[in-house]
Scaffold this active site. Structure first.
Site, PDB file in Angstrom:
ATOM      1  N   ASN A  43     -25.004  12.092  28.869  1.00 54.69           N
ATOM      2  CA  ASN A  43     -23.686  12.735  28.790  1.00 54.69           C
ATOM      3  C   ASN A  43     -23.109  12.640  27.382  1.00 54.69           C
ATOM      4  OD1 ASN A  43     -23.638  13.257  31.540  1.00 54.69           O
ATOM      5  ND2 ASN A  43     -22.666  11.289  32.008  1.00 54.69           N
ATOM      6  N   GLU A 175     -13.600  22.726  38.258  1.00 55.49           N
ATOM      7  CA  GLU A 175     -14.092  22.203  36.985  1.00 55.49           C
ATOM      8  C   GLU A 175     -14.166  23.380  36.027  1.00 55.49           C
ATOM      9  OE1 GLU A 175     -17.750  19.826  37.381  1.00 55.49           O
ATOM     10  OE2 GLU A 175     -16.991  19.160  39.306  1.00 55.49           O
ATOM     11  N   SER A 179     -20.829  20.406  36.759  1.00 60.08           N
ATOM     12  CA  SER A 179     -21.733  19.348  36.321  1.00 60.08           C
ATOM     13  C   SER A 179     -23.154  19.472  36.845  1.00 60.08           C
ATOM     14  CB  SER A 179     -21.168  17.988  36.712  1.00 60.08           C
ATOM     15  OG  SER A 179     -20.825  17.968  38.072  1.00 60.08           O
TER      16      SER A 179
HETATM   17  C1  LIG Z   1     -18.033  12.325  35.060  1.00 49.74           C
HETATM   18  C2  LIG Z   1     -17.000  13.130  35.760  1.00 49.74           C
HETATM   19  C3  LIG Z   1     -15.804  12.542  36.188  1.00 49.74           C
HETATM   20  C4  LIG Z   1     -15.580  11.077  36.114  1.00 49.74           C
HETATM   21  O1  LIG Z   1     -15.223  10.679  34.841  1.00 49.74           O
HETATM   22  P1  LIG Z   1     -15.396   9.139  34.457  1.00 49.74           P
HETATM   23  O2  LIG Z   1     -14.559   8.983  33.253  1.00 49.74           O
HETATM   24  O3  LIG Z   1     -16.839   8.911  34.254  1.00 49.74           O
HETATM   25  O4  LIG Z   1     -14.876   8.347  35.629  1.00 49.74           O
HETATM   26  C5  LIG Z   1     -14.850  13.358  36.731  1.00 49.74           C
HETATM   27  N1  LIG Z   1     -15.041  14.678  36.886  1.00 49.74           N
HETATM   28  C6  LIG Z   1     -16.193  15.261  36.523  1.00 49.74           C
HETATM   29  C7  LIG Z   1     -16.358  16.725  36.707  1.00 49.74           C
HETATM   30  C8  LIG Z   1     -17.203  14.505  35.961  1.00 49.74           C
HETATM   31  O5  LIG Z   1     -18.347  15.078  35.613  1.00 49.74           O
END
Ligand SMILES: *Cc1c(COP(=O)(O)O)cnc(C)c1O
Length: 388
Positions: A43, A175, A179
């Site tokens: 990431n 989103e 992801s």
């Molecule tokens: C990784 C992720 C999160 C969580 O974020 P963290 O800071 O790792 O807790 C939330 N939303 C999405 C879409 C993510 O990919």
């Protein structure tokens, strides 16, 4: 206790048992069972997490010597170090919004914001593929909710037409860069849609896009020209920003409301001040990292083309993100393919249901800007030889 053991045995039989791997890293390489594997599951999209120059520059600065490694309290009690507000001021200025609010993680943000905002007179309309943290936030809230088919805005529009009048408030949750499929939302479209109503809020999670997209690295809303119209825009610092924690940018009213209602903000020790200073240090430099963003885009384009020759694309051809799924279908096929590539020196992982829909198990590849052309060539060569 038997019950717990049975549950684990069942997962194991289904090849779904999760474990915590021990993974020492050397830059963009992961060391696994004594082998050095190129990390194709990172990431750290801009390659900042192991950038020695940045790290040494930060370590040589005052913040690092002077700030404590614990806040020892929630910000609402004694943990309110000025560095939090400094970072919030910077974020609000960059996003050209009234306010910004920090959280301990993206997970904290997503399980805290929705329960704070949504009550029984609220309807949440969420994309079918939103992250687990958003699903958990929805579940913790008192709201009614429906999930529309992934990026199916015709369905979303119908749901709004049918139901909007029955609720005091409606929250559309999506989103920006998804992801698991690496495709994107059409944010200007969602903005136009919500503006037809006076009581619809738009909540956009930019976890995978912050740092990596937009002229100054603010994410897809910047790239798509609609930052001002997203009611709650969240991002994490844990991915491209090489730190930890998360933020939302929003109106001043919204910030005040969240500060008073958000349990994950109120009842948890704030992040270490020294870490917030590191985030501030990194975030300041994000606008000038355009070369890294361009590099990431160029690598993504090449790998996407190579993958498209072997696997069905779940997304419109126009999307060119650094998250590239190789969709194999069955759990066994995905697990086997990941294993083949790991044996060839590439660290990639199978993603299986329930993380992705049934029948769409995949090997998810994600790129980082510091992969060299030779390294990518090597993987594409392996892909062409061994893709199932
Ligand atoms: C990784 C992720 C999160 C969580 O974020 P963290 O800071 O790792 O807790 C939330 N939303 C999405 C879409 C993510 O990919």
């Amino acid at each position: 206790m038997q019950h717990f053991k049975h549950a684990l045995d069942k997962l194991k039989a289904q090849d779904r048992l999760r474990r915590l791997p021990d993974l020492p890293q050397e830059g963009r390489y992961i060391v696994s069972d004594g082998l050095k594997l190129l990390n194709l599951s990172s990431n750290d999209y801009l390659g900042l997490a192991h950038d020695e120059v940045l790290r040494h520059e930060f370590l040589a600065g005052d913040a690092c010597r002077e700030l404590p490694w614990s806040s020892s309290s929630s910000r609402l009690l004694t943990g309110g170090f000025p560095i939090y507000q400094e970072l919030e001021t910077l974020l609000a200025a960059r996003y050209q919004r009234e306010a910004a609010l920090l959280f301990n993680s993206g997970y904290h943000a997503n399980i805290g914001i929705l329960p704070a905002l949504a009550d029984k007179e609220t309807l949440i309309l969420a994309d079918k593929l939103v992250h687990a943290s958003l699903i958990d936030g929805i579940r913790l809230s008192d709201a009614d909710y429906l999930r529309y088919r992934h990026n199916d805005y015709a369905q979303l529009e119908r749901l709004l037409e049918q139901r909007a009048a029955n609720y005091r408030c409606i929250i559309i949750v999506t989103e920006s860069l998804f992801s698991m499929d690496g495709d994107t939302a059409d944010l200007p479209y969602l903005v136009r849609l919500k503006k037809r109503y006076g009581h619809v809020l738009l909540y956009v999670d930019e976890a995978h896009a912050v740092g990596a997209y937009g002229e100054t690295g603010l994410g897809l809303a910047e790239m798509q020209g609609c930052m001002a119209d997203i009611d709650i825009l969240t991002g994490t610092f844990g991915k491209a920003l090489a730190s930890v924690g998360a933020f939302a940018v929003c109106s001043a009213l919204m910030k005040d409301y969240l500060t008073n209602h958000m349990r994950t903000l109120i009842f948890s020790t704030a992040l270490p001040p020294v870490n917030v200073a590191w985030t501030h240090f990194i975030f300041q430099q994000i606008p000038k990292m355009k070369a890294r963003r361009n590099r990431l885009a160029a690598l993504s384009r090449r790998l996407r083309e190579a993958v498209a020759a072997h696997y069905p694309s779940p997304m419109p051809a126009a999307a060119n993100s650094h998250i590239i799924p190789c969709i194999l279908g069955s759990n066994e096929a995905a697990a086997k393919q990941a294993q083949v590539w790991q044996q060839q020196g590439y660290y990639c992982l199978p993603i299986r249901p329930p993380t992705v829909p049934k029948g769409s198990a995949r090997v998810r590849l994600s790129l980082t800007a510091d992969i060299s052309d030779d390294e990518l060539d090597g993987f594409i060569h392996t892909l062409n030889k061994t893709a199932a």
